[in-house]
Design a protein around this motif. Structure first.
Motif, PDB file in Angstrom:
ATOM      1  N   LEU A 110      22.753 -31.119 -32.499  1.00  0.00           N
ATOM      2  CA  LEU A 110      23.317 -29.558 -32.796  1.00  0.00           C
ATOM      3  C   LEU A 110      22.048 -28.862 -33.127  1.00  0.00           C
ATOM      4  N   ASP A 111      20.857 -29.464 -33.399  1.00  0.00           N
ATOM      5  CA  ASP A 111      19.544 -28.803 -33.616  1.00  0.00           C
ATOM      6  C   ASP A 111      18.920 -28.455 -32.320  1.00  0.00           C
ATOM      7  N   TYR A 112      19.196 -29.200 -31.379  1.00  0.00           N
ATOM      8  CA  TYR A 112      18.608 -28.829 -29.748  1.00  0.00           C
ATOM      9  C   TYR A 112      19.618 -27.712 -29.313  1.00  0.00           C
ATOM     10  N   ALA A 146      21.330 -25.498 -31.021  1.00  0.00           N
ATOM     11  CA  ALA A 146      20.660 -24.083 -31.915  1.00  0.00           C
ATOM     12  C   ALA A 146      19.477 -23.806 -31.205  1.00  0.00           C
ATOM     13  N   ARG A 202      19.525 -21.422 -28.088  1.00  0.00           N
ATOM     14  CA  ARG A 202      20.079 -20.246 -28.201  1.00  0.00           C
ATOM     15  C   ARG A 202      19.273 -19.070 -27.723  1.00  0.00           C
ATOM     16  N   HIS A 210      23.061 -22.289 -25.575  1.00  0.00           N
ATOM     17  CA  HIS A 210      23.704 -22.899 -26.600  1.00  0.00           C
ATOM     18  C   HIS A 210      25.128 -23.041 -26.678  1.00  0.00           C
ATOM     19  N   ALA A 258      27.386 -26.597 -26.096  1.00  0.00           N
ATOM     20  CA  ALA A 258      28.416 -26.544 -27.146  1.00  0.00           C
ATOM     21  C   ALA A 258      29.226 -27.855 -26.874  1.00  0.00           C
TER      22      ALA A 258
END
Length: 164
Positions: A108-110, A112, A115, A127, A131
Motif C-alpha cells: 500500500l505504501d509503494y 501510494a 501516485r 497507483h 491498486a
C-alpha cells in the motif's frame, strides 16, 4: 456456498470481471485491426491492453475465483489421511494469509508512492494501475485466515471437501 447476502456482491464482482475482459478483447481487436488492416498501429492500445490484463487477472483472482478454482499441486497432499491433510491445509492457510497480511502495508505504501508517476502513453496514474495487487493481497489474507479458522472448527472435514 457463500451466504445469500454475499450473492449480490459476488455477482457484481463477476460483472466487473466480465467487463474488464470484454474491454481487453475490444482493445485487442482495435489493436489488430489498426496494425494489420489499416497499417497504422495505435500506441495506446498496447498500454491499455497491459493495464486491462493486469486488472482483469488480479480482480478475478481476488474476488471471483473460488479457492478450488485456483491451480494447486497436491501430489504430497492427496495421499495423506484426513488429519494430516487438515494440518497441511492449516499450515498453508496460515502461511499464505500471514505473508499476504505482512506484505500488504508495504505494498500500500509503494502504491501510494506511485501516485506521482503515470503511464507513458495514456497518462494513467500508476497507483491506479497497481491498486488491484493490494486488493489481491487483502483478499488472499482474509480468505486464508477464514479457511484457517474453519479448519480449527468442528466442521473441518467439510472444509477439506469430505463428508463427516
Amino acid at each position: 456456498m457463500p451466504s445469500t447476502w454475499l450473492t449480490p456482491l459476488r455477482r457484481a464482482a463477476e460483472a466487473v470481471g466480465v467487463l474488464l475482459y470484454a474491454l481487453l478483447l475490444l482493445v485487442f481487436l482495435i489493436q489488430v485491426t489498426a496494425r494489420f488492416a489499416l497499417g497504422r498501429p495505435l500506441p495506446w492500445t498496447d498500454e491499455a491492453a497491459v493495464v486491462l490484463h493486469l486488472w482483469a487477472v488480479l480482480w478475478t483472482a481476488a474476488l471471483v475465483c473460488r479457492e478450488r478454482e485456483h491451480v494447486a499441486f497436491d501430489l504430497l497432499y492427496a495421499g495423506r489421511s484426513a488429519p494430516v491433510r487438515r494440518g497441511m491445509a492449516l499450515l498453508g492457510a496460515v502461511l499464505v494469509g500471514g505473508l499476504c497480511a505482512w506484505a500488504l502495508p508495504q505494498n500500500l505504501d509503494y502504491i501510494a508512492f506511485m501516485r506521482r508517476e503515470s503511464t507513458p502513453v495514456l497518462g494513467l496514474p500508476l497507483h491506479l494501475v497497481y491498486a488491484p495487487f493490494a486488493l489481491l493481497l487483502a483478499a488472499l489474507a482474509l480468505r486464508s485466515f477464514g479457511r484457517a479458522a474453519a479448519l480449527l472448527g468442528r466442521r473441518w472435514r467439510a472444509v477439506l471437501g469430505e463428508s463427516a
